[in-house]
Scaffold this motif. Structure first.
Motif, PDB file in Angstrom:
ATOM      1  N   MET A   2      -4.270  -0.809   4.426  1.00  0.00           N
ATOM      2  CA  MET A   2      -5.355  -1.472   3.621  1.00  0.00           C
ATOM      3  C   MET A   2      -4.712  -2.206   2.566  1.00  0.00           C
ATOM      4  O   MET A   2      -5.237  -3.244   1.988  1.00  0.00           O
ATOM      5  CB  MET A   2      -6.326  -0.434   3.003  1.00  0.00           C
ATOM      6  CG  MET A   2      -7.549  -0.799   2.219  1.00  0.00           C
ATOM      7  SD  MET A   2      -8.179  -1.691   3.658  1.00  0.00           S
ATOM      8  CE  MET A   2      -9.906  -1.811   2.960  1.00  0.00           C
ATOM      9  N   LEU A   3      -3.401  -1.977   1.871  1.00  0.00           N
ATOM     10  CA  LEU A   3      -2.876  -2.463   0.930  1.00  0.00           C
ATOM     11  C   LEU A   3      -2.361  -4.012   1.381  1.00  0.00           C
ATOM     12  O   LEU A   3      -2.555  -4.939   0.752  1.00  0.00           O
ATOM     13  CB  LEU A   3      -1.698  -1.905   0.418  1.00  0.00           C
ATOM     14  CG  LEU A   3      -1.178  -2.302  -0.589  1.00  0.00           C
ATOM     15  CD1 LEU A   3      -1.897  -2.512  -2.016  1.00  0.00           C
ATOM     16  CD2 LEU A   3       0.224  -1.562  -1.205  1.00  0.00           C
ATOM     17  N   LEU A   4      -1.862  -3.884   2.555  1.00  0.00           N
ATOM     18  CA  LEU A   4      -1.368  -5.045   3.176  1.00  0.00           C
ATOM     19  C   LEU A   4      -2.616  -6.200   3.505  1.00  0.00           C
ATOM     20  O   LEU A   4      -2.638  -7.305   2.985  1.00  0.00           O
ATOM     21  CB  LEU A   4      -0.843  -4.867   4.735  1.00  0.00           C
ATOM     22  CG  LEU A   4      -0.319  -5.990   5.303  1.00  0.00           C
ATOM     23  CD1 LEU A   4       0.778  -6.767   4.717  1.00  0.00           C
ATOM     24  CD2 LEU A   4       0.290  -5.935   6.745  1.00  0.00           C
ATOM     25  N   ILE A   5      -3.785  -5.683   3.951  1.00  0.00           N
ATOM     26  CA  ILE A   5      -4.949  -6.638   4.065  1.00  0.00           C
ATOM     27  C   ILE A   5      -5.583  -7.080   2.672  1.00  0.00           C
ATOM     28  O   ILE A   5      -5.635  -8.323   2.331  1.00  0.00           O
ATOM     29  CB  ILE A   5      -6.095  -5.784   4.628  1.00  0.00           C
ATOM     30  CG1 ILE A   5      -5.824  -5.612   5.839  1.00  0.00           C
ATOM     31  CG2 ILE A   5      -7.341  -6.590   4.415  1.00  0.00           C
ATOM     32  CD1 ILE A   5      -6.704  -4.565   6.795  1.00  0.00           C
ATOM     33  N   GLN A   6      -5.411  -6.158   1.631  1.00  0.00           N
ATOM     34  CA  GLN A   6      -5.586  -6.802   0.320  1.00  0.00           C
ATOM     35  C   GLN A   6      -4.721  -7.884  -0.383  1.00  0.00           C
ATOM     36  O   GLN A   6      -4.914  -8.753  -1.091  1.00  0.00           O
ATOM     37  CB  GLN A   6      -5.765  -5.601  -0.797  1.00  0.00           C
ATOM     38  CG  GLN A   6      -6.565  -4.633  -0.710  1.00  0.00           C
ATOM     39  CD  GLN A   6      -6.634  -3.162  -1.290  1.00  0.00           C
ATOM     40  OE1 GLN A   6      -5.755  -3.109  -2.170  1.00  0.00           O
ATOM     41  NE2 GLN A   6      -8.040  -2.456  -1.385  1.00  0.00           N
ATOM     42  N   ILE A   7      -3.372  -7.697  -0.010  1.00  0.00           N
ATOM     43  CA  ILE A   7      -2.321  -8.382  -0.411  1.00  0.00           C
ATOM     44  C   ILE A   7      -2.620 -10.045   0.322  1.00  0.00           C
ATOM     45  O   ILE A   7      -2.253 -10.996  -0.107  1.00  0.00           O
ATOM     46  CB  ILE A   7      -0.964  -7.964  -0.068  1.00  0.00           C
ATOM     47  CG1 ILE A   7      -0.644  -6.874  -1.100  1.00  0.00           C
ATOM     48  CG2 ILE A   7       0.154  -8.916  -0.263  1.00  0.00           C
ATOM     49  CD1 ILE A   7       0.793  -6.096  -0.935  1.00  0.00           C
ATOM     50  N   LEU A   8      -2.878  -9.728   1.651  1.00  0.00           N
ATOM     51  CA  LEU A   8      -3.054 -11.011   2.283  1.00  0.00           C
ATOM     52  C   LEU A   8      -4.346 -11.713   1.737  1.00  0.00           C
ATOM     53  O   LEU A   8      -4.417 -12.882   1.667  1.00  0.00           O
ATOM     54  CB  LEU A   8      -3.360 -10.606   3.637  1.00  0.00           C
ATOM     55  CG  LEU A   8      -1.940 -10.262   4.374  1.00  0.00           C
ATOM     56  CD1 LEU A   8      -2.219  -9.928   5.958  1.00  0.00           C
ATOM     57  CD2 LEU A   8      -0.999 -11.353   4.512  1.00  0.00           C
ATOM     58  N   ALA A   9      -5.352 -11.069   1.480  1.00  0.00           N
ATOM     59  CA  ALA A   9      -6.749 -11.831   0.924  1.00  0.00           C
ATOM     60  C   ALA A   9      -6.150 -12.094  -0.472  1.00  0.00           C
ATOM     61  O   ALA A   9      -6.753 -13.304  -0.881  1.00  0.00           O
ATOM     62  CB  ALA A   9      -7.695 -10.692   0.696  1.00  0.00           C
ATOM     63  N   ALA A  10      -5.521 -11.698  -0.965  1.00  0.00           N
ATOM     64  CA  ALA A  10      -5.100 -12.130  -2.688  1.00  0.00           C
ATOM     65  C   ALA A  10      -4.359 -13.426  -2.487  1.00  0.00           C
ATOM     66  O   ALA A  10      -4.428 -14.242  -3.108  1.00  0.00           O
ATOM     67  CB  ALA A  10      -4.436 -11.278  -3.488  1.00  0.00           C
ATOM     68  N   THR A  11      -3.348 -13.535  -1.593  1.00  0.00           N
ATOM     69  CA  THR A  11      -2.630 -14.525  -1.539  1.00  0.00           C
ATOM     70  C   THR A  11      -3.212 -15.710  -0.798  1.00  0.00           C
ATOM     71  O   THR A  11      -2.837 -17.100  -0.866  1.00  0.00           O
ATOM     72  CB  THR A  11      -1.315 -14.293  -0.486  1.00  0.00           C
ATOM     73  OG1 THR A  11      -1.891 -13.934   0.727  1.00  0.00           O
ATOM     74  CG2 THR A  11      -0.168 -13.488  -0.997  1.00  0.00           C
ATOM     75  N   ALA A  12      -4.346 -15.439   0.133  1.00  0.00           N
ATOM     76  CA  ALA A  12      -5.226 -16.556   0.546  1.00  0.00           C
ATOM     77  C   ALA A  12      -5.612 -17.588  -0.625  1.00  0.00           C
ATOM     78  O   ALA A  12      -6.178 -18.592  -0.236  1.00  0.00           O
ATOM     79  CB  ALA A  12      -6.270 -15.748   1.409  1.00  0.00           C
ATOM     80  N   ILE A  13      -5.930 -17.096  -1.702  1.00  0.00           N
ATOM     81  CA  ILE A  13      -6.631 -17.927  -2.848  1.00  0.00           C
ATOM     82  C   ILE A  13      -5.676 -18.950  -3.280  1.00  0.00           C
ATOM     83  O   ILE A  13      -5.937 -20.200  -3.487  1.00  0.00           O
ATOM     84  CB  ILE A  13      -6.729 -16.903  -3.978  1.00  0.00           C
ATOM     85  CG1 ILE A  13      -7.912 -16.004  -3.473  1.00  0.00           C
ATOM     86  CG2 ILE A  13      -7.349 -17.671  -5.521  1.00  0.00           C
ATOM     87  CD1 ILE A  13      -7.843 -14.754  -4.821  1.00  0.00           C
TER      88      ILE A  13
END
Length: 122
Positions: A2-13
């Motif tokens: 779940m942390l990896l998904i959050q990191i990927l979502a944050a970097t998509a910005i």
């Protein structure tokens, strides 16, 4: 995970990282299909080699050894001894092993790689 998904979502910005994340997310469907298809072909060739050559060659004596040999054949880093001997001295006894190695490499390496490229492009 779940942390990896959050990191990927944050970097998509970020604009430049967003392009990378969007590309990966669009290609995930094709990559998942390729992974399932490749895994199925790999396991089927391993089972077939165990069934055909398990009693004659130590490299195929059990399913685990057959899968290891199949992986070595696919990667080409270390050609299994039985297959290298069969290629150096093809006889009627080891000719099926030569045919198996060639068909396995052609199907896994060339066709599966082509499926990956075509599925990703289309």
């Amino acid at each position: 995970s779940m942390l990896l998904i959050q990191i990927l979502a944050a970097t998509a910005i970020h604009p430049r990282l967003g392009v990378l994340i969007n590309t990966l997310s669009k290609g995930l469907d094709g990559l998942s299909h390729f992974t399932v298809l490749f895994g199925l072909v790999f396991v089927l060739f391993s089972v077939a080699s165990y069934w055909m050559f398990g009693s004659d060659y130590d490299e195929f004596k059990d399913l685990s050894s057959a899968m290891t040999t199949q992986f070595q054949l696919f990667t080409g880093f270390e050609l299994p001894r039985a297959i290298s001997v069969a290629f150096k001295n093809p006889t009627s006894q080891n000719f099926p092993l030569v045919i198996y190695a060639v068909v396995s490499c052609v199907l896994e390496l060339f066709l599966m790689s082509n499926f990956l490229v075509c599925d990703s492009a289309g």
